[in-house]
Structure formats: structure tokens, C-alpha cells
Design a protein around this motif. Structure first.
Motif, PDB file in Angstrom:
ATOM      1  N   LEU A  57      -0.620  -3.126  -8.682  1.00  0.00           N
ATOM      2  CA  LEU A  57      -0.200  -3.461  -7.321  1.00  0.00           C
ATOM      3  C   LEU A  57      -1.386  -3.500  -6.380  1.00  0.00           C
ATOM      4  CD1 LEU A  57       2.121  -3.936  -5.305  1.00  0.00           C
ATOM      5  CD2 LEU A  57       2.280  -1.464  -5.075  1.00  0.00           C
ATOM      6  N   TRP A  58      -2.270  -2.514  -6.461  1.00  0.00           N
ATOM      7  CA  TRP A  58      -3.434  -2.486  -5.578  1.00  0.00           C
ATOM      8  C   TRP A  58      -4.440  -3.564  -5.942  1.00  0.00           C
ATOM      9  CZ3 TRP A  58      -4.294   3.494  -4.976  1.00  0.00           C
ATOM     10  CH2 TRP A  58      -3.303   3.987  -4.140  1.00  0.00           C
ATOM     11  N   PHE A  59      -4.535  -3.928  -7.207  1.00  0.00           N
ATOM     12  CA  PHE A  59      -5.405  -5.048  -7.588  1.00  0.00           C
ATOM     13  C   PHE A  59      -4.919  -6.338  -6.935  1.00  0.00           C
ATOM     14  CE2 PHE A  59      -6.074  -8.725 -10.372  1.00  0.00           C
ATOM     15  CZ  PHE A  59      -7.462  -8.780 -10.354  1.00  0.00           C
ATOM     16  N   TRP A 111       0.832  -1.215   0.000  1.00  0.00           N
ATOM     17  CA  TRP A 111       0.000   0.000   0.000  1.00  0.00           C
ATOM     18  C   TRP A 111       0.858   1.254   0.000  1.00  0.00           C
ATOM     19  CZ3 TRP A 111      -4.737  -0.273  -1.515  1.00  0.00           C
ATOM     20  CH2 TRP A 111      -5.477  -1.424  -1.300  1.00  0.00           C
ATOM     21  N   VAL A 112       1.932   1.257   0.796  1.00  0.00           N
ATOM     22  CA  VAL A 112       2.825   2.417   0.843  1.00  0.00           C
ATOM     23  C   VAL A 112       3.519   2.613  -0.506  1.00  0.00           C
ATOM     24  CG1 VAL A 112       4.943   3.304   1.924  1.00  0.00           C
ATOM     25  CG2 VAL A 112       3.138   2.338   3.331  1.00  0.00           C
ATOM     26  N   SER A 113       3.900   1.520  -1.149  1.00  0.00           N
ATOM     27  CA  SER A 113       4.533   1.627  -2.464  1.00  0.00           C
ATOM     28  C   SER A 113       3.573   2.193  -3.501  1.00  0.00           C
ATOM     29  CB  SER A 113       5.032   0.254  -2.927  1.00  0.00           C
ATOM     30  OG  SER A 113       6.010  -0.233  -2.050  1.00  0.00           O
ATOM     31  N   GLY A 114       2.316   1.798  -3.442  1.00  0.00           N
ATOM     32  CA  GLY A 114       1.308   2.345  -4.353  1.00  0.00           C
ATOM     33  C   GLY A 114       1.112   3.838  -4.147  1.00  0.00           C
ATOM     34  N   ILE A 115       1.093   4.260  -2.889  1.00  0.00           N
ATOM     35  CA  ILE A 115       0.970   5.686  -2.593  1.00  0.00           C
ATOM     36  C   ILE A 115       2.201   6.442  -3.093  1.00  0.00           C
ATOM     37  CG2 ILE A 115       0.900   7.359  -0.691  1.00  0.00           C
ATOM     38  CD1 ILE A 115      -0.852   5.303   0.818  1.00  0.00           C
ATOM     39  N   ALA A 116       3.382   5.846  -2.924  1.00  0.00           N
ATOM     40  CA  ALA A 116       4.607   6.489  -3.406  1.00  0.00           C
ATOM     41  C   ALA A 116       4.602   6.609  -4.933  1.00  0.00           C
ATOM     42  CB  ALA A 116       5.830   5.698  -2.941  1.00  0.00           C
ATOM     43  N   LEU A 117       4.080   5.592  -5.621  1.00  0.00           N
ATOM     44  CA  LEU A 117       3.985   5.675  -7.079  1.00  0.00           C
ATOM     45  C   LEU A 117       3.074   6.817  -7.503  1.00  0.00           C
ATOM     46  CD1 LEU A 117       3.737   1.910  -8.060  1.00  0.00           C
ATOM     47  CD2 LEU A 117       5.578   3.477  -8.661  1.00  0.00           C
TER      48      LEU A 117
END
Length: 94
Positions: A77-79, A47-53
Motif C-alpha cells: 500500500l505504501w509503495f 496512509w491511515v490504513s497502512g498505519i492501522a495495518l
């Protein structure tokens, strides 16, 4: 001059006694008895990586191609994370 022969220190048939079960001696976690993965830490990291993207959308780039790739990778990633959450609910609880 160094030898070109490969030296084998332990065979795979040896076992290490950890108190709970016999494990292969070449298992790196046999010394401290942990063989799991931290699913919670992986989910939080996803989740943190998705927010960073998505935070990388703010920048000084001019083209929208980069934006599409960032949004696409975050969506994939979130899927995967949502699919894991959905499939995890269907498992039997002990």
C-alpha cells in the motif's frame, strides 16, 4: 402478477443541462456537477490504513504468519502511495 419485462426509463442519448456542459442523463453526478475524485482524501486514507495495518501487529496472536501478511500489505500500500507521489511530481503543472 408482476410483469417480467424490464422497463427502461431513459435512454443514453438524453442529456442533462447543468449550465457548464451537456452530460448523460443517467450520470448520477449530473445533478450537482461533480465528476472528480478526491485524490487528497484517498492518499490520507491510504496512509491511515497502512498505519492501522501495522497497529494490528500488537495483539494476542502467536504465529508470525499474520505479522508477515500485515507488514506485506502495508508495504504494498505504501509503495503504491509513494509511486503515486513520485509520478505526480513529474506531471506538468498548469
Amino acid at each position: 402478477m408482476a410483469s417480467s419485462e424490464v422497463e427502461h426509463s431513459k435512454s443514453h442519448s438524453e442529456v442533462a443541462v447543468t449550465g457548464w456542459a451537456h452530460e448523460p442523463a443517467d450520470a448520477p453526478s449530473a445533478r450537482f456537477g461533480w465528476h472528480g475524485e478526491s485524490k487528497t482524501a484517498m492518499r490520507i486514507g491510504g496512509w491511515v490504513s497502512g498505519i492501522a495495518l501495522l497497529a494490528m501487529l500488537i495483539g494476542n496472536h502467536e504465529s508470525r504468519v499474520e505479522d508477515l501478511y500485515l507488514i506485506g500489505f502495508a508495504a504494498v500500500l505504501w509503495f503504491i502511495l509513494l509511486r503515486d507521489l513520485y509520478l505526480g511530481r513529474r506531471k506538468w503543472k498548469n
